[in-house]
Design a protein around this motif. Structure first.
Motif, PDB file in Angstrom:
ATOM      1  N   LYS A 254      10.712  29.724  16.940  1.00 27.18           N
ATOM      2  CA  LYS A 254       9.579  29.628  17.865  1.00 27.18           C
ATOM      3  C   LYS A 254       9.878  30.393  19.153  1.00 27.18           C
ATOM      4  N   ASP A 255      11.094  30.177  19.684  1.00 30.89           N
ATOM      5  CA  ASP A 255      11.491  30.856  20.921  1.00 30.89           C
ATOM      6  C   ASP A 255      11.494  32.370  20.740  1.00 30.89           C
ATOM      7  N   MET A 256      12.088  32.795  19.627  1.00 34.78           N
ATOM      8  CA  MET A 256      12.163  34.247  19.387  1.00 34.78           C
ATOM      9  C   MET A 256      10.772  34.849  19.291  1.00 34.78           C
ATOM     10  N   ALA A 257       9.903  34.165  18.550  1.00 32.53           N
ATOM     11  CA  ALA A 257       8.558  34.689  18.346  1.00 32.53           C
ATOM     12  C   ALA A 257       7.792  34.725  19.663  1.00 32.53           C
ATOM     13  N   MET A 258       8.005  33.701  20.480  1.00 33.19           N
ATOM     14  CA  MET A 258       7.286  33.658  21.741  1.00 33.19           C
ATOM     15  C   MET A 258       7.725  34.801  22.660  1.00 33.19           C
ATOM     16  N   GLN A 259       9.045  35.004  22.736  1.00 34.33           N
ATOM     17  CA  GLN A 259       9.545  36.088  23.593  1.00 34.33           C
ATOM     18  C   GLN A 259       9.096  37.455  23.076  1.00 34.33           C
ATOM     19  N   ALA A 260       9.155  37.612  21.776  1.00 34.31           N
ATOM     20  CA  ALA A 260       8.738  38.895  21.202  1.00 34.31           C
ATOM     21  C   ALA A 260       7.250  39.121  21.481  1.00 34.31           C
ATOM     22  N   LEU A 274       0.966  36.496  16.907  1.00 35.45           N
ATOM     23  CA  LEU A 274       2.130  36.842  16.090  1.00 35.45           C
ATOM     24  C   LEU A 274       2.529  35.700  15.163  1.00 35.45           C
ATOM     25  N   GLU A 275       2.642  36.014  13.914  1.00 36.80           N
ATOM     26  CA  GLU A 275       3.176  35.050  12.960  1.00 36.80           C
ATOM     27  C   GLU A 275       4.471  35.598  12.402  1.00 36.80           C
ATOM     28  N   VAL A 276       5.502  34.762  12.403  1.00 43.04           N
ATOM     29  CA  VAL A 276       6.801  35.236  11.908  1.00 43.04           C
ATOM     30  C   VAL A 276       7.282  34.372  10.746  1.00 43.04           C
ATOM     31  N   TRP A 277       7.716  35.013   9.704  1.00 43.78           N
ATOM     32  CA  TRP A 277       8.248  34.322   8.541  1.00 43.78           C
ATOM     33  C   TRP A 277       9.689  34.742   8.354  1.00 43.78           C
ATOM     34  N   VAL A 278      10.456  33.858   7.747  1.00 45.00           N
ATOM     35  CA  VAL A 278      11.827  34.218   7.404  1.00 45.00           C
ATOM     36  C   VAL A 278      11.966  34.169   5.885  1.00 45.00           C
ATOM     37  N   LYS A 279      12.481  35.252   5.331  1.00 41.49           N
ATOM     38  CA  LYS A 279      12.636  35.289   3.878  1.00 41.49           C
ATOM     39  C   LYS A 279      14.046  35.713   3.496  1.00 41.49           C
ATOM     40  N   VAL A 280      14.497  35.180   2.393  1.00 43.65           N
ATOM     41  CA  VAL A 280      15.774  35.611   1.844  1.00 43.65           C
ATOM     42  C   VAL A 280      15.489  36.777   0.899  1.00 43.65           C
ATOM     43  N   LYS A 281      16.207  37.873   1.111  1.00 42.69           N
ATOM     44  CA  LYS A 281      15.918  39.102   0.375  1.00 42.69           C
ATOM     45  C   LYS A 281      16.044  38.937  -1.136  1.00 42.69           C
ATOM     46  N   SER A 282      17.183  38.370  -1.534  1.00 36.73           N
ATOM     47  CA  SER A 282      17.347  38.172  -2.964  1.00 36.73           C
ATOM     48  C   SER A 282      17.661  36.712  -3.169  1.00 36.73           C
ATOM     49  N   GLY A 283      16.971  36.038  -4.052  1.00 34.05           N
ATOM     50  CA  GLY A 283      17.265  34.629  -4.170  1.00 34.05           C
ATOM     51  C   GLY A 283      16.288  33.896  -5.044  1.00 34.05           C
ATOM     52  N   TRP A 284      16.031  32.669  -4.652  1.00 32.63           N
ATOM     53  CA  TRP A 284      15.258  31.804  -5.518  1.00 32.63           C
ATOM     54  C   TRP A 284      13.759  31.936  -5.294  1.00 32.63           C
ATOM     55  N   THR A 288      10.069  32.173  -0.031  1.00 37.81           N
ATOM     56  CA  THR A 288       9.040  32.466   0.958  1.00 37.81           C
ATOM     57  C   THR A 288       8.607  31.251   1.765  1.00 37.81           C
ATOM     58  N   VAL A 289       9.234  30.119   1.512  1.00 36.09           N
ATOM     59  CA  VAL A 289       8.944  28.966   2.359  1.00 36.09           C
ATOM     60  C   VAL A 289       9.313  29.351   3.781  1.00 36.09           C
ATOM     61  N   ALA A 290       8.407  29.244   4.663  1.00 39.23           N
ATOM     62  CA  ALA A 290       8.672  29.781   5.981  1.00 39.23           C
ATOM     63  C   ALA A 290       7.996  28.953   7.049  1.00 39.23           C
ATOM     64  N   LEU A 291       8.404  29.221   8.259  1.00 38.74           N
ATOM     65  CA  LEU A 291       7.778  28.527   9.362  1.00 38.74           C
ATOM     66  C   LEU A 291       6.807  29.453  10.048  1.00 38.74           C
ATOM     67  N   LYS A 292       5.747  28.898  10.445  1.00 43.88           N
ATOM     68  CA  LYS A 292       4.779  29.691  11.175  1.00 43.88           C
ATOM     69  C   LYS A 292       5.137  29.561  12.648  1.00 43.88           C
ATOM     70  N   SER A 293       5.237  30.634  13.322  1.00 46.57           N
ATOM     71  CA  SER A 293       5.570  30.512  14.737  1.00 46.57           C
ATOM     72  C   SER A 293       4.283  30.496  15.550  1.00 46.57           C
ATOM     73  N   LEU A 294       4.420  30.119  16.790  1.00 50.14           N
ATOM     74  CA  LEU A 294       3.241  30.021  17.618  1.00 50.14           C
ATOM     75  C   LEU A 294       2.742  31.380  18.075  1.00 50.14           C
ATOM     76  N   GLY A 295       1.522  31.629  17.851  1.00 49.63           N
ATOM     77  CA  GLY A 295       0.869  32.742  18.537  1.00 49.63           C
ATOM     78  C   GLY A 295       0.349  32.094  19.792  1.00 49.63           C
ATOM     79  N   TYR A 296      -0.815  32.419  20.245  1.00 46.34           N
ATOM     80  CA  TYR A 296      -1.347  31.629  21.351  1.00 46.34           C
ATOM     81  C   TYR A 296      -2.559  30.912  20.778  1.00 46.34           C
ATOM     82  N   GLU A 297      -2.272  29.915  19.976  1.00 40.89           N
ATOM     83  CA  GLU A 297      -3.380  29.298  19.265  1.00 40.89           C
ATOM     84  C   GLU A 297      -4.104  28.305  20.162  1.00 40.89           C
TER      85      GLU A 297
END
Ligand code: GDP
Ligand code: MG
Length: 297
Positions: A254-260, A274-284, A288-297
């Motif tokens: 959340k902090d990273m997304a807000m600053q960015a 801005l919506e930010v997701w974290v994904k593992v490149k190779s894996g299970w 794609t389970v990810a967290l939605k970061s705050l835009g200015y909703e």
């Protein structure tokens, strides 16, 4: 505009070992945050052009990834090649060193400097010198190492002597009409810049815990009136790195997304969602389970 108007325009490469402050210098010279900076070496992987235009001249800066001599990985070799190339097609080179420090890595960059292009020695971080009297002997010592056309001590971080540096560079620019329009500050796409800004935040937040294998991909970049809707994805190698980046209850992400997002809003001069997701490149499958970061909703 014709050449006879005396307008000057040219390319300036900023070179030096990692961490001397090349990206900081570029950012402060053009007064916009376009190149990412970090305490860790090697965060700049791409060539970035930053453009400063005034009434008499246009300065087109090329920030380069630091020379990496210690590890001969494929990435490093590619980066070194980019640095060498970026030094060949420029009008002026800024060779950046850190005040009071001149070591093996600086020497290795020095050895690559071409003979036929004016090189200005930029002694950065003068604010760090405990005693200002140390500057002169350091200047004398480094001046003997190469046929520099000029030596300019600066503090990129504190904007000291940057005007001097600009005037010095101007002297060595060729007469040319401007290459870019006046309001352009970079030829990199906004998409690219958005990714760089987010990547910088990841490096800053995560420190030593996550290696350089992290990358950022912009999956969607849509302009809606004065709003930029951006979907970004942080790609990591392993599941545990994902957890580190997301942090407890998603706080780090959340902090990273807000600053960015704030940086993007300044740079683009618009609102950014801005919506930010974290994904593992190779894996299970549930990568794609990810967290939605705050835009200015
Ligand atoms: P690069 O690897 O050469 O591009 O270096 P960066 O621009 O990423 O800067 C590396 C570190 O040095 C960052 O932590 C900067 O904040 C810091 N830095 C850059 N310029 C100065 C300066 O003039 N004074 C001080 N004290 N720190 C600086
Ligand atoms: Mg850099």
């Amino acid at each position: 505009m014709s050449v006879s108007d005396g307008y000057k325009a040219g390319y300036i490469a900023i070179v030096g070992r990692p961490n001397v402050g090349k990206s900081t210098l570029l950012n402060h010279l053009i007064k916009q945050k376009i190149s990412i900076t970090s305490r860790k070496a090697q965060t700049t992987r791409h060539r970035i052009h930053g453009i400063l235009t005034d009434a008499q001249s246009q300065f087109i800066f090329v920030d380069t990834p630091g020379f990496q001599m210690r590890h001969r990985s494929q990435l490093n070799q590619t980066m070194n090649r980019v640095v060498l190339q970026s030094m060949q097609n420029v009008d002026v080179i800024l060779f950046v060193v850190e005040a009071g420090q001149f070591g093996r890595e600086d020497e290795q960059v020095l050895e690559q400097l071409p003979e036929n292009i004016p090189v200005v020695l930029v002694i950065n971080k003068i604010d760090r010198l405990p005693d200002k009297l140390q500057l002169l002997p350091f200047m004398q010592k480094t001046a003997d190492l190469f046929d520099f056309v000029d030596i300019v001590p600066v503090s990129a971080l504190q904007n000291k002597q940057l005007t001097d540096l600009i005037e010095t560079i101007r002297r060595y620019l060729p007469e040319n009409p401007p290459v870019f329009a006046e309001d352009e500050i970079t030829d990199r796409s906004e998409r690219f810049l958005a990714a760089e800004l987010l990547r910088e935040k990841v490096f800053r937040q995560i420190g030593e815990e996550v290696p350089y294998s992290v990358s950022v991909v912009i999956e969607q970049f849509v302009l809606e009136g004065n709003l930029r809707r951006i979907h970004a994805c942080i790609l990591v190698e392993r599941e545990n790195q994902k957890a580190i980046i997301i942090g407890k209850q998603g706080k780090k992400l959340k902090d990273m997304a807000m600053q960015a997002r704030k940086d993007m809003e300044v740079l683009f001069g618009s609102k950014v969602y801005l919506e930010v997701w974290v994904k593992v490149k190779s894996g299970w499958a549930d990568d794609t389970v990810a967290l939605k970061s705050l835009g200015y909703e």
